[in-house]
Design a protein around this motif. Structure first.
Motif, PDB file in Angstrom:
ATOM      1  N   UNK A 267      43.138  38.878  47.438  1.00 46.67           N
ATOM      2  CA  UNK A 267      43.175  37.529  48.124  1.00 46.67           C
ATOM      3  C   UNK A 267      44.382  36.973  48.610  1.00 46.67           C
ATOM      4  N   UNK A 268      44.823  36.800  49.688  1.00 48.04           N
ATOM      5  CA  UNK A 268      46.246  36.571  50.173  1.00 48.04           C
ATOM      6  C   UNK A 268      46.284  36.332  51.614  1.00 48.04           C
ATOM      7  N   UNK A 294      38.595  42.916  49.476  1.00 46.10           N
ATOM      8  CA  UNK A 294      39.815  41.851  49.986  1.00 46.10           C
ATOM      9  C   UNK A 294      39.553  40.775  50.949  1.00 46.10           C
ATOM     10  N   UNK A 295      40.240  39.847  50.962  1.00 46.72           N
ATOM     11  CA  UNK A 295      39.801  38.273  51.342  1.00 46.72           C
ATOM     12  C   UNK A 295      41.136  37.706  51.822  1.00 46.72           C
ATOM     13  N   UNK A 296      41.300  37.222  53.153  1.00 46.91           N
ATOM     14  CA  UNK A 296      42.106  36.500  53.804  1.00 46.91           C
ATOM     15  C   UNK A 296      42.051  35.213  53.323  1.00 46.91           C
ATOM     16  N   UNK A 297      43.352  34.751  52.900  1.00 44.28           N
ATOM     17  CA  UNK A 297      43.418  33.332  52.476  1.00 44.28           C
ATOM     18  C   UNK A 297      43.914  32.350  53.505  1.00 44.28           C
ATOM     19  N   UNK A 309      38.935  26.981  45.917  1.00 44.80           N
ATOM     20  CA  UNK A 309      38.822  28.223  45.904  1.00 44.80           C
ATOM     21  C   UNK A 309      40.193  29.262  45.478  1.00 44.80           C
ATOM     22  N   UNK A 310      41.022  28.541  44.979  1.00 45.74           N
ATOM     23  CA  UNK A 310      42.386  29.207  44.581  1.00 45.74           C
ATOM     24  C   UNK A 310      42.775  29.044  43.355  1.00 45.74           C
TER      25      UNK A 310
END
Length: 509
Positions: A267-268, A294-297, A309-310
């Protein structure tokens, strides 16, 4: 002939005198033994133990005096009155004179890279002209004289990078008062290195400018220094490292490796680099599952929603975590490596001050940068098929982070790097005309919000009661070559396994 009565009387008197004499002798003997056992300091510990067991009221056990801890309070009142830094900061610290102090440990292996980073100036030293050439991209010049810090700013950094870098150096001065030598340095807070080695090779080349920054690569000569996030990153709510490291350790206890999601997690912010945008293609879809999640932050949105969420300590819930560089190196490496998960490192270009100690297949699993998705799928399949070995890789990395990257060693790295650097200076450090004196009061008393909180949370309370760790020797050419060859061979071995895996998959399809 003596009468029986006289004989009996004499015998009775003799027996009475015998018993009295025996009683007195016994008391005298006990008294002598007691004085000998208790009063003779040269007796060994066994005798002293016997004495204390027999007569505990005569031999009290004296505990060792604990080291005296000096605290330096933050004096904002004095700053408000005088508008200057306090003049009563301690200027010396002498833990070396404590006879009960244990010998300092040997520094971790990555400290040996200090010698390599300073090698370009080992024979020439650093002249004033060479030093001044580093100003071209520097954000600030820092001067330390007699344990006090002075800063001349050239340009503001992105966010609070310069602020917390300077704050960290001030805490070093509080931790080791009087030990950091006089020096001048130039610091560039931008990600990517700029002192390219190709311009400083050859017999007639000049010495490179000594420029400090957070990362380097094999084609540059920038001097690598711990990044600002060790003291906090308020813009994205990342707490100081000392507190966060404890939270990560607790997070690991909440989720056993075997019970975690059997996928690779990342995640980033993908917008900062093409390689990260490429990683998004490895996400699960209806057509393909590459074993990646994978996730876009969106940090702007996250900030507005209170960073719910971080929380990094709550993200250690996958068996595998991906580290991938951004515009250059990323501060996320230490948080990912601390997770007990197998860290999948997409082939990096850059290094920071500690990552050169990492060994492929022991601390992490290497991932190809030009074939990410297939490389990630193979790594996860391998780990799920070799659970014990995979867990060992994750544990080796988190142990390294917990033991070798605690704040004690971060400060010691700074201390040794600055001490070795100062030896190279061929000029006497002086305070610039436009410089301002820095101290913890000048920075923390005026700070607000998370910036102030993180400064207070990371502030060194007073001088250390121990000395810095002992520097390991520099690498000789054969030992350095051996380390680099082992790293290279480990990566090649994984590539061979991966190639064989996909060849077998193609035969079956």
């Amino acid at each position: 002939m003596k009468s029986p009565a006289r004989s009996s009387s004499a015998a009775l008197v003799f027996l009475l005198l015998f018993f009295v004499g025996a009683f007195v002798s016994t008391r005298l003997l006990n008294s002598t033994q007691t004085r000998t056992l208790v009063g003779t300091s040269a007796q060994d510990s066994i005798l002293n133990t016997i004495a204390s067991q027999s007569y505990p009221h005569d031999t009290p056990v004296l505990p060792k005096t604990p080291p005296k801890i000096l605290e330096i309070p933050l004096n904002c009142t004095a700053l408000d009155l005088t508008r200057t830094c306090p003049s009563n900061y301690p200027t010396t610290s002498s833990p070396d004179h404590d006879p009960d102090r244990p010998s300092p440990p040997t520094c971790p292996e990555y400290f040996r890279w200090i010698h390599e980073d300073l090698r370009p100036w080992a024979h020439t030293g650093i002249s004033k002209a060479t030093f001044q050439n580093a100003r071209r991209t520097a954000n600030f010049k820092l001067v330390i004289i007699n344990g006090k810090a002075y800063m001349e700013r050239y340009r503001k950094s992105f966010q609070s990078r310069d602020t917390f870098t300077l704050w960290g150096i001030l805490q070093l001065l509080r931790r080791y008062p009087g030990k950091v030598p006089d020096l001048e340095l130039m610091f560039d807070c931008v990600d990517w290195p700029v002192i390219l080695s190709k311009f400083y090779t050859g017999d007639n080349s000049s010495a490179p400018p000594p420029l400090f920054r957070y990362c380097g690569d094999d084609s540059s000569l920038d001097i690598v220094f711990p990044d600002w996030s060790f003291w906090g990153w308020p813009e994205i709510n990342i707490a100081p490292w000392e507190n966060l490291l404890k939270q990560l350790e607790e997070g690991n206890k909440r989720s056993r490796w075997i019970d975690r999601e059997p996928y690779a997690y990342w995640k980033g912010n993908p917008a900062v680099a093409k390689t990260r945008q490429d990683l998004l293609k490895c996400n699960v879809s209806e057509e393909q599952d590459w074993n990646a999640r994978v996730y876009a932050q969106d940090w702007s949105r996250e900030s507005k929603e209170g960073f719910k969420q971080s929380d990094l300590a709550s993200q250690c819930i996958h068996r595998y975590k991906i580290y991938i560089e951004g515009s250059a190196w990323s501060v996320s490496n230490k948080y990912i490596l601390a997770c007990d998960s197998v860290t999948l490192i997409v082939k990096p270009r850059y290094y920071d001050f500690f990552t050169r100690e990492l060994m492929p297949v022991h601390h992490y699993w290497p991932i190809k940068d030009d074939d990410k998705c297939r490389s990630i799928k193979y790594a996860v399949d391998w780990g799920n098929s070799h659970k014990q070995k995979a867990q060992a890789i994750g544990k080796a990395a988190s142990n390294l982070i917990q033991e070798d990257l605690k704040m004690d060693y971060v400060y010691d790295y700074m201390f040794h790097l600055l001490s070795e650097y100062a030896k190279l200076l061929q000029f006497k450090p002086t305070i610039p005309r436009k410089a301002i004196e820095l101290c913890s009061e000048a920075m923390a008393c005026q700070a607000q919000g998370l910036e102030k909180k993180f400064m207070m949370d990371s502030m060194v309370k007073g001088p250390a009661v121990t000395s810095p760790c002992t520097m390991p020797p520099p690498y000789d050419p054969p030992s350095l070559f051996s380390v680099l060859r082992r790293q290279s061979n480990s990566i090649k071995q994984v590539e061979t396994w991966e190639k064989s895996y996909w060849e077998n998959q193609n035969k079956q399809s």
